[in-house]
Design an enzyme around this catalytic site. Structure first.
Site, short mmCIF file in Angstrom:
data_model
loop_
_atom_site.label_atom_id
_atom_site.label_comp_id
_atom_site.label_asym_id
_atom_site.label_seq_id
_atom_site.Cartn_x
_atom_site.Cartn_y
_atom_site.Cartn_z
N HIS A 12 0.91 -1.26 0.01
CA HIS A 12 0.02 0.23 0.04
C HIS A 12 0.91 1.35 0.03
O HIS A 12 2.00 1.40 0.60
CB HIS A 12 -0.94 -0.18 1.26
CG HIS A 12 -1.94 0.99 1.44
ND1 HIS A 12 -1.97 1.68 2.48
CD2 HIS A 12 -2.76 1.49 0.53
CE1 HIS A 12 -2.99 2.65 2.47
NE2 HIS A 12 -3.64 2.40 1.14
N HIS A 54 -0.85 11.40 -1.59
CA HIS A 54 -2.14 10.97 -1.11
C HIS A 54 -2.98 12.14 -0.87
O HIS A 54 -4.17 12.39 -1.07
CB HIS A 54 -1.79 9.96 0.33
CG HIS A 54 -3.21 9.41 0.84
ND1 HIS A 54 -4.04 10.32 1.72
CD2 HIS A 54 -3.83 8.46 0.81
CE1 HIS A 54 -4.97 9.64 1.79
NE2 HIS A 54 -4.88 8.35 1.28
O1 G3P Z 1 -6.44 1.90 -3.37
C1 G3P Z 1 -6.68 1.60 -1.92
C2 G3P Z 1 -6.31 2.54 -0.83
O2 G3P Z 1 -5.22 3.09 -1.11
C3 G3P Z 1 -7.56 3.48 -0.58
O3 G3P Z 1 -7.21 4.26 0.44
O4 G3P Z 1 -6.90 6.53 1.31
O5 G3P Z 1 -5.15 4.59 1.35
O6 G3P Z 1 -5.80 5.74 -0.72
P1 G3P Z 1 -6.10 5.46 0.69
MG MG Z 2 -4.44 4.68 -2.11
#
Ligand code: G3P
Ligand code: MG
Length: 246
Positions: A12, A54
């Site tokens: 992630h 992000h």
């Molecule tokens: O794409 C999955 C996840 O990354 C979505 O949440 O806020 O971590 O971008 P976020």
């Molecule tokens: Mg994400």
């Protein structure tokens, strides 16, 4: 289930919690750990260049201040996107999407590119990310585009219909089939915290892969896999040694 070439374990925000998020250092660490797939978030600079970040604002992950959408690439390139994670990452730059795609090629990583538009820039971001990804993709497993913004997904579909898309949601909606059809999307990504076994079974019954974010407990991941989930996004790929290459 339809084919899911993006690996069961997806790091992630590049390298998860092991590196500054959305950086090339994260991609390097994910690759060293044996990850096959990574997810990262992409937004436009003021001058329209897709970059990895992000938040709409710079404060949390860089030493800058203000809005990404109000900052030109040249200024973003002066920022330190590593030091706020740990001093060892001091000087780590905020990467462009082009650099991230090149790094994925170099390290053999498959990418889920999350289109993360600043508010008001949904169509422009979806189109720019898809066009650049199409231009730079060199064959092999194509990057999977996803977004919480259905406007961004629609723009991506128009700009690069050949790139696969995933519907990104908190919880799988009741009208998932219509939404998937509307966007020509091939998968659904939902929050593990909002996982619904019935909706997951309904997706599995028609061969639509479901991936869940963010899962840092391998036992929880195994339970989700047993319930038919195709993949999990994790901040801790290092904890998934036994299954990270699956
Ligand atoms: O794409 C999955 C996840 O990354 C979505 O949440 O806020 O971590 O971008 P976020
Ligand atoms: Mg994400």
């Amino acid at each position: 289930m339809a084919s899911w070439p993006y690996s069961r374990i997806i790091a992630h925000r590049c390298g998860g919690a092991l590196a500054p998020e959305n950086t090339l250092a994260g991609l390097r660490i994910a690759a060293r750990l044996g990850c096959r797939a990574v997810e990262f978030d992409v937004m436009l600079s003021r001058d329209g260049v897709p970059v990895l970040i992000h938040d709409e604002t710079l404060e949390r992950t860089t030493n800058g201040a203000g809005y990404v959408a109000e900052t030109d690439l040249a200024a973003l390139r002066q920022l330190d996107a590593g030091v706020s994670h740990a001093p060892a990452f001091t000087g780590e730059p905020l990467p462009t999407l082009a650099e991230a795609i090149a790094a994925c090629d170099e390290f053999g990583l498959i990418a889920n590119i999350e289109i993360k538009p600043a508010r008001g820039f949904e169509l422009a971001t979806g189109a720019a990310v898809a066009l650049l990804t199409k231009k730079l993709w060199r064959g092999g497993t194509p990057p999977l585009l996803s977004s919480f913004s259905e406007d961004a997904l629609a723009a991506a579909a128009l700009a690069a219909p050949q790139l696969p898309r995933a519907l990104l949601v908190n919880e799988v909606p009741g009208d998932w089939a219509q939404r998937l059809r509307r966007h020509g999307a091939v998968a659904v990504h939902c929050a593990a915290a909002r996982f619904d076994a019935q909706r997951a079974a309904a997706l599995a019954a028609v061969g639509i892969p479901l991936a869940c974010y963010t899962v840092n407990d391998p036992a929880r991941a195994e339970a989700l896999f047993a319930a038919g989930v195709a993949a999990v996004f994790t901040d801790r790929p290092d904890l998934f040694a036994a299954i990270r290459i699956s």
